[in-house]
Design a protein around this motif. Sequence first.
Motif, PDB file in Angstrom:
ATOM      1  N   ARG A  19      33.567  -7.390  19.241  1.00 56.80           N
ATOM      2  CA  ARG A  19      34.691  -8.082  19.874  1.00 56.80           C
ATOM      3  C   ARG A  19      34.226  -8.490  21.273  1.00 56.80           C
ATOM      4  N   LEU A  20      34.876  -7.944  22.298  1.00 51.70           N
ATOM      5  CA  LEU A  20      34.477  -8.294  23.665  1.00 51.70           C
ATOM      6  C   LEU A  20      33.529  -7.231  24.219  1.00 51.70           C
ATOM      7  N   LEU A  21      32.430  -7.670  24.778  1.00 45.84           N
ATOM      8  CA  LEU A  21      31.487  -6.720  25.369  1.00 45.84           C
ATOM      9  C   LEU A  21      32.075  -6.138  26.656  1.00 45.84           C
ATOM     10  N   ASP A  22      32.259  -4.811  26.676  1.00 47.96           N
ATOM     11  CA  ASP A  22      32.704  -4.213  27.941  1.00 47.96           C
ATOM     12  C   ASP A  22      31.798  -3.080  28.411  1.00 47.96           C
ATOM     13  N   THR A  23      30.837  -2.699  27.568  1.00 54.66           N
ATOM     14  CA  THR A  23      29.957  -1.588  27.946  1.00 54.66           C
ATOM     15  C   THR A  23      28.499  -1.942  27.710  1.00 54.66           C
ATOM     16  N   LEU A  24      27.691  -1.704  28.723  1.00 58.27           N
ATOM     17  CA  LEU A  24      26.246  -1.840  28.573  1.00 58.27           C
ATOM     18  C   LEU A  24      25.679  -0.420  28.547  1.00 58.27           C
ATOM     19  N   GLN A  25      25.127  -0.050  27.407  1.00 59.18           N
ATOM     20  CA  GLN A  25      24.512   1.270  27.324  1.00 59.18           C
ATOM     21  C   GLN A  25      23.010   1.107  27.498  1.00 59.18           C
ATOM     22  N   VAL A  26      22.475   1.742  28.506  1.00 59.77           N
ATOM     23  CA  VAL A  26      21.071   1.552  28.852  1.00 59.77           C
ATOM     24  C   VAL A  26      20.303   2.845  28.624  1.00 59.77           C
ATOM     25  N   ASN A  27      19.331   2.779  27.753  1.00 58.08           N
ATOM     26  CA  ASN A  27      18.442   3.922  27.542  1.00 58.08           C
ATOM     27  C   ASN A  27      17.269   3.775  28.502  1.00 58.08           C
ATOM     28  N   LEU A  28      17.248   4.631  29.517  1.00 53.87           N
ATOM     29  CA  LEU A  28      16.242   4.490  30.577  1.00 53.87           C
ATOM     30  C   LEU A  28      14.875   4.998  30.172  1.00 53.87           C
ATOM     31  N   GLY A  29      14.766   5.619  29.017  1.00 60.22           N
ATOM     32  CA  GLY A  29      13.456   6.072  28.548  1.00 60.22           C
ATOM     33  C   GLY A  29      13.577   7.326  27.712  1.00 60.22           C
ATOM     34  N   TYR A  30      12.506   7.648  27.006  1.00 62.15           N
ATOM     35  CA  TYR A  30      12.577   8.735  26.025  1.00 62.15           C
ATOM     36  C   TYR A  30      12.041  10.059  26.559  1.00 62.15           C
ATOM     37  N   LYS A  31      11.706  10.086  27.852  1.00 62.92           N
ATOM     38  CA  LYS A  31      11.243  11.345  28.435  1.00 62.92           C
ATOM     39  C   LYS A  31      12.437  12.268  28.674  1.00 62.92           C
ATOM     40  N   SER A 252      32.286  -3.090  21.014  1.00 62.15           N
ATOM     41  CA  SER A 252      32.471  -3.514  22.415  1.00 62.15           C
ATOM     42  C   SER A 252      31.256  -3.200  23.292  1.00 62.15           C
ATOM     43  N   MET A 253      30.120  -2.902  22.649  1.00 64.64           N
ATOM     44  CA  MET A 253      28.975  -2.425  23.419  1.00 64.64           C
ATOM     45  C   MET A 253      27.690  -3.122  23.000  1.00 64.64           C
ATOM     46  N   VAL A 254      26.747  -3.171  23.928  1.00 69.45           N
ATOM     47  CA  VAL A 254      25.373  -3.537  23.581  1.00 69.45           C
ATOM     48  C   VAL A 254      24.482  -2.426  24.119  1.00 69.45           C
ATOM     49  N   SER A 255      23.484  -2.062  23.337  1.00 67.11           N
ATOM     50  CA  SER A 255      22.533  -1.013  23.728  1.00 67.11           C
ATOM     51  C   SER A 255      21.214  -1.675  24.141  1.00 67.11           C
ATOM     52  N   VAL A 256      20.638  -1.173  25.226  1.00 64.34           N
ATOM     53  CA  VAL A 256      19.401  -1.745  25.780  1.00 64.34           C
ATOM     54  C   VAL A 256      18.331  -0.669  25.774  1.00 64.34           C
ATOM     55  N   ASP A 257      17.123  -1.000  25.318  1.00 69.28           N
ATOM     56  CA  ASP A 257      16.073   0.022  25.373  1.00 69.28           C
ATOM     57  C   ASP A 257      15.262  -0.108  26.664  1.00 69.28           C
ATOM     58  N   TRP A 258      14.284   0.754  26.835  1.00 68.30           N
ATOM     59  CA  TRP A 258      13.537   0.832  28.091  1.00 68.30           C
ATOM     60  C   TRP A 258      12.747  -0.452  28.380  1.00 68.30           C
ATOM     61  N   GLN A 259      12.541  -1.273  27.340  1.00 67.54           N
ATOM     62  CA  GLN A 259      11.823  -2.541  27.552  1.00 67.54           C
ATOM     63  C   GLN A 259      12.780  -3.728  27.673  1.00 67.54           C
ATOM     64  N   GLY A 260      14.084  -3.444  27.612  1.00 67.51           N
ATOM     65  CA  GLY A 260      15.071  -4.516  27.745  1.00 67.51           C
ATOM     66  C   GLY A 260      15.490  -5.140  26.429  1.00 67.51           C
ATOM     67  N   ASP A 261      14.984  -4.642  25.304  1.00 67.28           N
ATOM     68  CA  ASP A 261      15.404  -5.194  24.010  1.00 67.28           C
ATOM     69  C   ASP A 261      16.837  -4.752  23.690  1.00 67.28           C
ATOM     70  N   LEU A 262      17.553  -5.601  22.962  1.00 67.17           N
ATOM     71  CA  LEU A 262      18.985  -5.350  22.701  1.00 67.17           C
ATOM     72  C   LEU A 262      19.242  -4.889  21.270  1.00 67.17           C
ATOM     73  N   TYR A 263      20.186  -3.973  21.154  1.00 67.22           N
ATOM     74  CA  TYR A 263      20.603  -3.415  19.854  1.00 67.22           C
ATOM     75  C   TYR A 263      22.123  -3.275  19.885  1.00 67.22           C
ATOM     76  N   ASP A 292      26.300 -15.525  24.791  1.00 68.18           N
ATOM     77  CA  ASP A 292      27.481 -14.674  24.733  1.00 68.18           C
ATOM     78  C   ASP A 292      27.380 -13.734  23.523  1.00 68.18           C
ATOM     79  N   PRO A 293      27.403 -12.407  23.739  1.00 72.35           N
ATOM     80  CA  PRO A 293      27.264 -11.479  22.612  1.00 72.35           C
ATOM     81  C   PRO A 293      28.572 -11.245  21.847  1.00 72.35           C
ATOM     82  N   ASP A 294      29.677 -11.766  22.365  1.00 76.39           N
ATOM     83  CA  ASP A 294      30.969 -11.528  21.696  1.00 76.39           C
ATOM     84  C   ASP A 294      30.984 -12.221  20.340  1.00 76.39           C
ATOM     85  N   ASP A 295      31.662 -11.592  19.396  1.00 78.67           N
ATOM     86  CA  ASP A 295      31.859 -12.147  18.064  1.00 78.67           C
ATOM     87  C   ASP A 295      30.580 -12.236  17.229  1.00 78.67           C
TER      88      ASP A 295
END
Length: 337
Positions: A19-31, A252-263, A292-295
Amino acid sequence: MHATLPLLAATDFPPIRRRLLDTLQVNLGYKCNQSCLHCHVAASPQRTEMMDAGHAGLVLEILRARGISTLDLTGGAPELSPHFRELVCGARALGVRVIDRCNLTILSEPGQDDLAAFLAAQGVEVTASLPCYSPARVDRQRGDGVFDRSIAGLRQLNALGYGQDGSSLVLNLVYNPQGASLPPPQGELHADYKRELLQHFSIRFNHLFALTYMPVQRFGSTLVSKGTFASYMQLLRGAYEAENLDTVMCRSMVSVDWQGDLYDCDFNQMLGLHARLGDIEHPHLRDLLTHDPDDEDIRIADHCYGCTAGQGSSCSGALEPSEPQESVLKFAPTRIR
Ligand code: SF4
Ligand code: SF4
C-alpha cells in the motif's frame, strides 16, 4: 548451511501488493556480538558485511525525499555499525520515528557504555529480544550468560525511563518459541512476562510481541537437517488465517540490505528475493528517488505462511486486523532479533 529458497519458491500463497510506504527498514550489516541458534540472518561476530557511509547518507536522503515516517534499524547488531548514531541523529532531526532492534547484550559490550543513554536522549524506541523469562531457556537459545546480561540491559533502560509509566520512552520485548512450534497467544504471554519480570527482576516494559520463526537461514537449515522442514511448513500452512494478509509488514515497508538493495521484508532479504520496482530487476535504495514503491506486487513464497499463521506475526507480533500496519507499527517494528 542448507538453502531453503528452493523448498519455498513454489507457492500458492495469495498475491499481495504494497500500500503506502511508511517504514524503511535498514539492515546495517550482519555482524553481531552473538550467534544465536535460531538467527534468520545467520549473524555472528565473524560476519563482515556492513553498510558504508555513502549508503547511510542515502538512507537519510530517501527518508527526506519520500517523507517516510519510520526508520527501523536492524542487523546483526545495528549498534555495531559505525554509522548507527549518525543515522539515528539524522533521522530524529527530520522528525522520523526510529526503532532500534536491540539484542540487549550489546548494551554491555566494550565501547557501548553510553549506548543506552544515547538511545534515551534521542527518543529511540527499543525493541529487544528476550525469548523467555527463564534464564536456562534463554541461555540455551542465545548463549551462556545472555539472560543475565539481558536483564542488566533492561535494568539500564528502565533506569533511563524506558518502559516506565508516564514515560515516552518505549521498550518492547520479543518472544520466540523454543523450536518448531507456533507461539502461544500474545495476550497471555504478555501477562506472564509482566508478572514474572516484575516479580523476579523489577523489570518493566510496554509491549510484548510473540513471533513465529521463519523457515529461512539458520532456523530453516536446522529444520532441513532434522528432517522437519516439511512438517513445520505444514504447521504454518495449517494455521493460515486470511485476515492476517491485510496487516503483514510488507504492505507498508521496504527492507534495505547493507549494500542498498531493496526487498519487501527482512526474510525476503535473507532469501535473496529482490523487491519489484517498476521494470528494475534488482532495485537499489537510490531508485526510490525516482520510482514510487506504492502499489507494487510483493515477492511471495511459501515462507509467507509464517506471517499469516494463527494470530499473525510478521515480526511485529500478533497482527491487528481492524487497524492495519499503523496500529501494529506504532508500537512494534518489523523484525525478529
Ligand atoms: S514473509 Fe515478507 S513478503 Fe511474505 S508476507 Fe511476510 S512480510 Fe510479506
Ligand atoms: S538473533 Fe539477533 S542477537 Fe542473535 S545472532 Fe541474530 S541478530 Fe544477533
